[in-house]
Design a protein around this motif. Sequence first.
Motif, PDB file in Angstrom:
ATOM      1  N   TYR A  23       0.807  -1.214   0.000  1.00 31.05           N
ATOM      2  CA  TYR A  23       0.000   0.000   0.000  1.00 31.05           C
ATOM      3  C   TYR A  23       0.841   1.265   0.000  1.00 31.05           C
ATOM      4  O   TYR A  23       0.389   2.327  -0.399  1.00 31.05           O
ATOM      5  CB  TYR A  23      -0.994   0.006   1.166  1.00 31.05           C
ATOM      6  N   LEU A  24       2.067   1.139   0.431  1.00 29.56           N
ATOM      7  CA  LEU A  24       2.940   2.298   0.373  1.00 29.56           C
ATOM      8  C   LEU A  24       3.177   2.662  -1.088  1.00 29.56           C
ATOM      9  O   LEU A  24       3.108   3.816  -1.498  1.00 29.56           O
ATOM     10  CB  LEU A  24       4.276   1.971   1.063  1.00 29.56           C
ATOM     11  N   ARG A  25       3.424   1.639  -1.877  1.00 28.80           N
ATOM     12  CA  ARG A  25       3.611   1.836  -3.290  1.00 28.80           C
ATOM     13  C   ARG A  25       2.320   2.348  -3.935  1.00 28.80           C
ATOM     14  O   ARG A  25       2.347   3.184  -4.832  1.00 28.80           O
ATOM     15  CB  ARG A  25       4.025   0.506  -3.932  1.00 28.80           C
ATOM     16  N   PHE A  26       1.198   1.814  -3.432  1.00 24.96           N
ATOM     17  CA  PHE A  26      -0.117   2.209  -3.919  1.00 24.96           C
ATOM     18  C   PHE A  26      -0.316   3.719  -3.773  1.00 24.96           C
ATOM     19  O   PHE A  26      -0.746   4.407  -4.701  1.00 24.96           O
ATOM     20  CB  PHE A  26      -1.166   1.453  -3.100  1.00 24.96           C
ATOM     21  N   LEU A  27       0.063   4.214  -2.580  1.00 25.09           N
ATOM     22  CA  LEU A  27      -0.057   5.656  -2.364  1.00 25.09           C
ATOM     23  C   LEU A  27       0.948   6.415  -3.220  1.00 25.09           C
ATOM     24  O   LEU A  27       0.667   7.505  -3.704  1.00 25.09           O
ATOM     25  CB  LEU A  27       0.166   6.012  -0.888  1.00 25.09           C
ATOM     26  N   PHE A  28       2.121   5.823  -3.396  1.00 30.05           N
ATOM     27  CA  PHE A  28       3.140   6.493  -4.189  1.00 30.05           C
ATOM     28  C   PHE A  28       2.672   6.691  -5.626  1.00 30.05           C
ATOM     29  O   PHE A  28       2.947   7.712  -6.239  1.00 30.05           O
ATOM     30  CB  PHE A  28       4.446   5.687  -4.145  1.00 30.05           C
ATOM     31  N   VAL A  29       1.960   5.694  -6.161  1.00 24.62           N
ATOM     32  CA  VAL A  29       1.391   5.839  -7.506  1.00 24.62           C
ATOM     33  C   VAL A  29       0.465   7.053  -7.535  1.00 24.62           C
ATOM     34  O   VAL A  29       0.477   7.852  -8.476  1.00 24.62           O
ATOM     35  CB  VAL A  29       0.636   4.555  -7.915  1.00 24.62           C
ATOM     36  N   GLY A  30      -0.345   7.181  -6.478  1.00 25.41           N
ATOM     37  CA  GLY A  30      -1.240   8.328  -6.388  1.00 25.41           C
ATOM     38  C   GLY A  30      -0.458   9.631  -6.378  1.00 25.41           C
ATOM     39  O   GLY A  30      -0.802  10.605  -7.051  1.00 25.41           O
ATOM     40  N   PHE A  31       0.615   9.635  -5.588  1.00 23.06           N
ATOM     41  CA  PHE A  31       1.491  10.806  -5.492  1.00 23.06           C
ATOM     42  C   PHE A  31       2.033  11.178  -6.867  1.00 23.06           C
ATOM     43  O   PHE A  31       2.029  12.341  -7.271  1.00 23.06           O
ATOM     44  CB  PHE A  31       2.627  10.443  -4.531  1.00 23.06           C
ATOM     45  N   GLN A  32       2.461  10.178  -7.637  1.00 26.19           N
ATOM     46  CA  GLN A  32       2.997  10.427  -8.974  1.00 26.19           C
ATOM     47  C   GLN A  32       1.949  11.051  -9.879  1.00 26.19           C
ATOM     48  O   GLN A  32       2.228  12.011 -10.602  1.00 26.19           O
ATOM     49  CB  GLN A  32       3.484   9.125  -9.612  1.00 26.19           C
ATOM     50  N   TRP A  33       0.747  10.477  -9.854  1.00 27.96           N
ATOM     51  CA  TRP A  33      -0.285  11.016 -10.728  1.00 27.96           C
ATOM     52  C   TRP A  33      -0.705  12.424 -10.309  1.00 27.96           C
ATOM     53  O   TRP A  33      -1.019  13.257 -11.167  1.00 27.96           O
ATOM     54  CB  TRP A  33      -1.495  10.074 -10.797  1.00 27.96           C
ATOM     55  N   THR A  34      -0.706  12.682  -9.000  1.00 27.94           N
ATOM     56  CA  THR A  34      -1.005  14.040  -8.550  1.00 27.94           C
ATOM     57  C   THR A  34       0.003  15.011  -9.149  1.00 27.94           C
ATOM     58  O   THR A  34      -0.358  16.032  -9.731  1.00 27.94           O
ATOM     59  CB  THR A  34      -0.954  14.129  -7.011  1.00 27.94           C
ATOM     60  N   LEU A  35       1.286  14.677  -9.028  1.00 30.17           N
ATOM     61  CA  LEU A  35       2.315  15.572  -9.554  1.00 30.17           C
ATOM     62  C   LEU A  35       2.208  15.692 -11.069  1.00 30.17           C
ATOM     63  O   LEU A  35       2.308  16.783 -11.631  1.00 30.17           O
ATOM     64  CB  LEU A  35       3.712  15.063  -9.180  1.00 30.17           C
ATOM     65  N   PHE A  36       1.980  14.558 -11.719  1.00 31.01           N
ATOM     66  CA  PHE A  36       1.921  14.528 -13.170  1.00 31.01           C
ATOM     67  C   PHE A  36       0.811  15.454 -13.695  1.00 31.01           C
ATOM     68  O   PHE A  36       1.021  16.293 -14.564  1.00 31.01           O
ATOM     69  CB  PHE A  36       1.676  13.087 -13.602  1.00 31.01           C
ATOM     70  N   VAL A  37      -0.400  15.285 -13.131  1.00 39.30           N
ATOM     71  CA  VAL A  37      -1.513  16.090 -13.627  1.00 39.30           C
ATOM     72  C   VAL A  37      -1.341  17.555 -13.207  1.00 39.30           C
ATOM     73  O   VAL A  37      -1.682  18.474 -13.956  1.00 39.30           O
ATOM     74  CB  VAL A  37      -2.878  15.501 -13.153  1.00 39.30           C
ATOM     75  N   ALA A  38      -0.751  17.771 -12.016  1.00 40.62           N
ATOM     76  CA  ALA A  38      -0.568  19.157 -11.573  1.00 40.62           C
ATOM     77  C   ALA A  38       0.459  19.880 -12.441  1.00 40.62           C
ATOM     78  O   ALA A  38       0.251  21.023 -12.848  1.00 40.62           O
ATOM     79  CB  ALA A  38      -0.127  19.189 -10.109  1.00 40.62           C
TER      80      ALA A  38
END
Lengths: 224, 242, 248
Positions: free
Chosen positions: C24-39
């Motif tokens: 799940y740490l990786r799971f959240l990290f994926v979210g973090f990446q997409w947040t940065l990517f779209v931002a």
Amino acid sequence: MYQFDWSSIPGALPYLWQGMARTLQITVTAIIVGILLGTVIAVLRLSKNSILSSLAALYVNGFRSIPLVMVLLWFYLLVPSVISKIMGQPHMDIRLLSAFVAFSLFEASYYAEIIRAGIQSISKGQVSAGLALGMNSGQTMRLIILPQAFRRMTPLLLTQAVILFQDTSLVYVIGLAEFFGVAYNTGNRDGTLVELLLFAGAVYLVICLSASTLVRILQRRLAP
Amino acid sequence: MISIKNISKWYGDFHVLKDCSTEVNKGEVVVVCGPSGSGKSTLIKCVNGLEVFQKGEILVDGVSVGARGTKLSKLRARVGMVFQHFELFPHLRVIDNLCVAQLKVLGRSKAEATEKGLKLLDMVGLQAHTQKFPAQLSGGQQQRVAIARALAMDPIAMLFDEPTSALDPEMIKEVLDVMVKLAQEGMTMMVVTHEMGFAKQVADRVIFMDNGQIVEDRLKTDFFSKPGTDRAQQFLSKILSH
Amino acid sequence: MPILAAGLDWSIFFQPAFDGSGNYLRFLFVGFQWTLFVAVTGWIIAFVVGSIVGVFRTLPGRVLPTLGTVYVEVFRNIPLLVQLFLWYFVFPDIVPHLGTWFKQSLNPLLQQFLAGALCLGFFTAARVAEQVRSGINSLGAGQRAAGLALGFNIPQVYRIVLLPVAYRIIIPTLTSEFLNIIKNSAVASTIGLIELSRQSQQLGEFTAHWYESFIAVTLLYGIINVTVMTISRFVEKFTRLPGYVGGK
């Protein structure tokens, strides 16, 4: 060429109207609580007591560093459990209550910054004059500074209110249906999502544009 | 060189310039003075098209400023202007302030532009400050750089809009000295100013404006010795008394 | 359940995620990446479009300034969520060629990403436009006049004289807009984009460990905030002009 089908809008108007009423409920509650709480926080922020001012700063910076979506999710998680401990089952829709609490506390942090800037823009000479007349600092704040600060900050406070009005659409994420939610659900159900979304956009545009224009007129009247 | 014919200008309903006419011949130095609000800054800004006028005609070296076909940028490259608040470009070093228009408008080479810039800085006495930024200079120094910047374009005429009004008293002389030198070298100049000492020294003619109109337009010696209108006399006495 | 760190089970972050993507740490990290990517994508759009609109609003003449004003008023007076839904649901159906391409040729994740980035970009552009406009105006009419007097044409005046200084002045406000885009990216969760807030919701739904999930994500948003502000302070120092203290 897309075939527009506006037929589901007239029938949905009563529900859309109810949704708008709900939007306004949330907006007005958050404005009132937000300004009251925001004033307290702004004053604390400017206090000489470093503990109080740090707590106030923590509050403001905390709420301003996370998305409103997260704040709504957080309170939708916290409010039901806290409420059920305090008073058992609430009379109100728990989502609505969570929305009230979340928006009020969130907006308070934004209002606190506006009000703090307003207070700081009043010259120190005013405080000195009040103290020289024998008032204590509480009285100078209440009777001299705050009235002037509010007069100056009214356009900004109103602009923030318009932003708040738009932000209420986000209660969608906790499943609460206000104006936007009703529009979306209606469109989804009837297969006329495109038309309902365009309609909702147009309604918001008209309301917010009128409101900001009024604020601008007010600003011109208030400025010397 | 500069021919101003029946210029009238309105800001909305306000009649700012009322049928103004005058000439500045090659090599002449004309000083424009008058109370604030008399329109003198507006008039001088009409000469290089920074302000538009509704009636009349202005010719600069034969080119009509208000005509539709006139390329204003080309005209402005040939007429230098010095502003009350210096208006140096704060993000460029002094030497770059002098070179940027030479490079981008006149198309000179970097070597050519720099050489010219350094020569002019030397002429205004600021050769030690080429690499500084404007904010690091005093007002008087900035204004001298501004004059050099305008001269770098090899203008046929120079317009000055109250060049010393924003300066502290002790810095006014250093700027006026540069302007006097310029006048003595034969530059065509139109100067809006309150500095009557400067006018007495190098002006050929003095124009007095009041309320949007040119009230007096006389040879310098006449202006200062033989009184003309009451209005001009009042103004002069107030200015010269301190 | 009381919110005490001791009462929370932090080991869930090391348990395998429901979608098999790792823990799940990786799971959240994926979210973090997409947040940065779209931002970041949204920010690029916002900066370019916002600069153009801001410049339009300060140009002489009538047509371009009016276009600029219309843009700003439209994009500032419709809620962000409504704009997102308009991009995601309405634009593909209404716009003839681009819309069908969007609907048919892109996979769902890309559709969500693109709608999110476009929405954030054009929404924020309206705010950037206002900053750029106010930055240019704070320089006063004198700088523009000085540029014109030297013979620069209008594009040159903006490029050489006005914009270099205006952008320096508005670095702090631009930073705050960038932070806003990062926060606003959370609305993309409503159309299913797997950014940070959506991942936190999913984590909560699948493990019922809501508090741990929300606390972790809230901390992550806070960390992003502090990082961006620190970087901004460096940028400000680096671009500062000696002796200059903002516009007149």
